[in-house]
Design an enzyme around this catalytic site. Structure first.
Site, PDB file in Angstrom:
ATOM      1  N   GLU A   1       0.920  -1.007  -0.391  1.00 44.39           N
ATOM      2  CA  GLU A   1       0.208   0.221  -0.216  1.00 44.39           C
ATOM      3  C   GLU A   1       0.587   1.129  -0.308  1.00 44.39           C
ATOM      4  O   GLU A   1       0.585   1.908  -0.057  1.00 44.39           O
ATOM      5  CB  GLU A   1      -1.249   0.147   0.999  1.00 44.39           C
TER       6      GLU A   1
ATOM      7  N   ARG B   1       9.093 -12.065   0.246  1.00 46.66           N
ATOM      8  CA  ARG B   1       8.211 -10.956  -0.034  1.00 46.66           C
ATOM      9  C   ARG B   1       8.387 -10.618   2.053  1.00 46.66           C
ATOM     10  O   ARG B   1       7.860  -9.196   1.879  1.00 46.66           O
ATOM     11  CB  ARG B   1       6.504 -10.908   0.221  1.00 46.66           C
TER      12      ARG B   1
ATOM     13  N   GLU C   1      14.347  -2.482  -3.404  1.00 43.05           N
ATOM     14  CA  GLU C   1      15.321  -3.107  -4.147  1.00 43.05           C
ATOM     15  C   GLU C   1      14.390  -3.660  -5.131  1.00 43.05           C
ATOM     16  O   GLU C   1      14.969  -4.197  -6.634  1.00 43.05           O
ATOM     17  CB  GLU C   1      16.253  -3.471  -4.371  1.00 43.05           C
TER      18      GLU C   1
ATOM     19  N   LEU D   1       2.166  -7.653 -10.341  1.00 45.88           N
ATOM     20  CA  LEU D   1       2.646  -7.556 -11.611  1.00 45.88           C
ATOM     21  C   LEU D   1       3.058  -6.604 -12.127  1.00 45.88           C
ATOM     22  O   LEU D   1       3.559  -6.396 -13.260  1.00 45.88           O
ATOM     23  CB  LEU D   1       2.256  -8.631 -12.414  1.00 45.88           C
TER      24      LEU D   1
END
Length: 423
Positions: A61, A267, A309, A334
């Protein structure tokens, strides 16, 4: 108030468990025990005059909010933007994205009890608020409405699964949605589901993530990383979730040629060590990005254990397998891979990004595979077919560019809200 009473009582009863959960999560992320007072509406720093409040729960978010925050800073040059979060990684991401912007403040949003919400609003006195994507806090929104602080739900998305969950509490959901001054939905389908649950003033603004431009320094970093890797096929497993790394590592070990490198980026940062152990247990030579050494020729897995990154990782890769889609997590964004021009392979589970994933498939910007092994086979086939890979990359860039404009449409809604409040 009566509609919110059971919800409020549940929050009161749950507070001890919430504190225990903070302590539990702090075992792997000590930052969860920092700024704890903010979660109860207690803030040490003095708030400036003229604050625009944007709530972005965590990393995804916060990254999505970046173009909107920059546009708000440009539209209201005399104001500051307060970014609130619920996770330390979200807070760290805002520090990285806006490290050179002194007008961006950050804090934790308090837990959703009326006394905490009023303390938060008294301290910061926002001109208006923006809540990103799916964060609906009934007591906080009620407090904003009572204080005549308009709040917009921006970049709003609501999957069919989430809509069914909200529909189990129809009165509370409708009351909460009606407390919003405006809603900017990503798609017409999102807007329809929100309206069915009781939302008013819903406008289709599009997806803010299409407006995120790949930063030039990160693209340069990606090129530098690729030079250190050398002339080897590079497969990126991006934003993977628990259970997916094992599937992808097994498929990579079975199917990939010895020269291929798997750039593996979990993640959640607290899982870096766990994922490193998974690779080593399979006999795959591992290096960590944080070591910043030259990538050895015998390295099979490069662990992306750095924050902020991801654009660089996309720029360094030939093909990206998008995490969250190989098990039933709902997928991950994506759009960044498409914007960089990296060929994309997605799995079967993309319900959190359904419209984007389906549109990307139709545009030829992404290829879908039935499971992790099929995804690895598809990625390797693309590595072996430069012409097809280039075609998908070009389609991805066009797809990302075509859907831009959500930021301008969202700012127009917010400008109208601010004008109505000042009138």
């Amino acid at each position: 108030m009566l509609t919110r009473l059971p919800y409020t009582l549940l929050w009161i009863l749950a507070l001890p468990l919430v504190l225990l959960r903070l302590a539990w999560r702090a075992r792997h992320q000590p930052a969860y025990l920092r700024h704890v007072g903010e979660r109860f509406g207690r803030y040490r720093t003095r708030a400036p005059v003229g604050v625009i409040w944007v709530h972005a729960v965590s990393v995804g978010e916060t990254r999505a909010a970046e173009p909107l925050v920059r546009a708000l800073l440009a539209e209201w040059p005399e104001h500051s933007v307060l970014l609130t979060h619920m996770t330390p990684t979200g807070r760290d991401t805002s520090k990285t994205l806006f490290r050179d912007e002194p007008r961006v403040l950050r804090a934790y949003l308090p837990y959703d009890l009326g006394c905490f919400a009023h303390a938060f609003l008294r301290h910061f006195r926002p001109l208006f608020g923006v809540v990103m994507e799916t964060e609906l806090w009934p007591n906080l929104l009620a407090a904003c409405r009572r204080r005549r602080i308009p709040v917009m739900l921006a970049n709003a998305r609501l999957s069919e699964r989430s809509a069914r969950r909200y529909a189990r509490l129809p009165a509370l959901t409708a009351l909460t949605l009606k407390a919003l001054a405006a809603i900017g939905a990503q798609t017409a389908a999102d807007a329809a589901r929100l309206a069915q649950l009781g939302a008013r003033r819903v406008t289709v603004t599009g997806n803010l993530k299409f407006d995120i431009a790949p930063p030039a320094p990160l693209l340069a970093l990606g090129r530098s990383l690729r030079e250190r890797i050398g002339a080897r096929p590079v497969l990126l497993a991006a934003s993977t979730r628990e259970g997916e790394e094992a599937l992808l590592l097994d498929a990579f070990a079975r199917l990939a040629p010895p020269a291929a490198l798997l750039l593996l980026v979990p993640r959640h940062p607290q899982r870096f060590d766990e994922v490193a152990a998974l690779a080593s247990a399979r006999g795959l030579a591992l290096q960590r990005r944080s070591a910043d050494d030259a990538v050895r020729a015998d390295t099979r897995v490069l662990l992306g254990d750095s924050m902020g990154e991801m654009f660089a990782y996309y720029a360094a890769a030939d093909v990206a397998l998008i995490g969250g889609s190989w098990l039933a997590f709902g997928g991950q964004n994506l759009i960044e891979a498409c914007a960089v021009g990296t060929a994309v392979v997605i799995g079967p589970h993309t319900f959190n990004f359904q419209a984007v994933a389906e549109d990307a498939e139709r545009a030829g910007a992404a290829v879908r595979a039935r499971d992790a092994e099929a995804g690895m086979r598809e990625a390797l086939a693309l590595v072996a077919d430069p012409a097809r890979r280039a075609q998908i990359a070009a389609a991805g860039r066009a797809f990302a560019t075509t859907h831009q404009g959500a930021t301008a449409r969202s700012v127009a809604l917010l400008t109208a809200l601010a004008a109505r409040r000042e009138a």
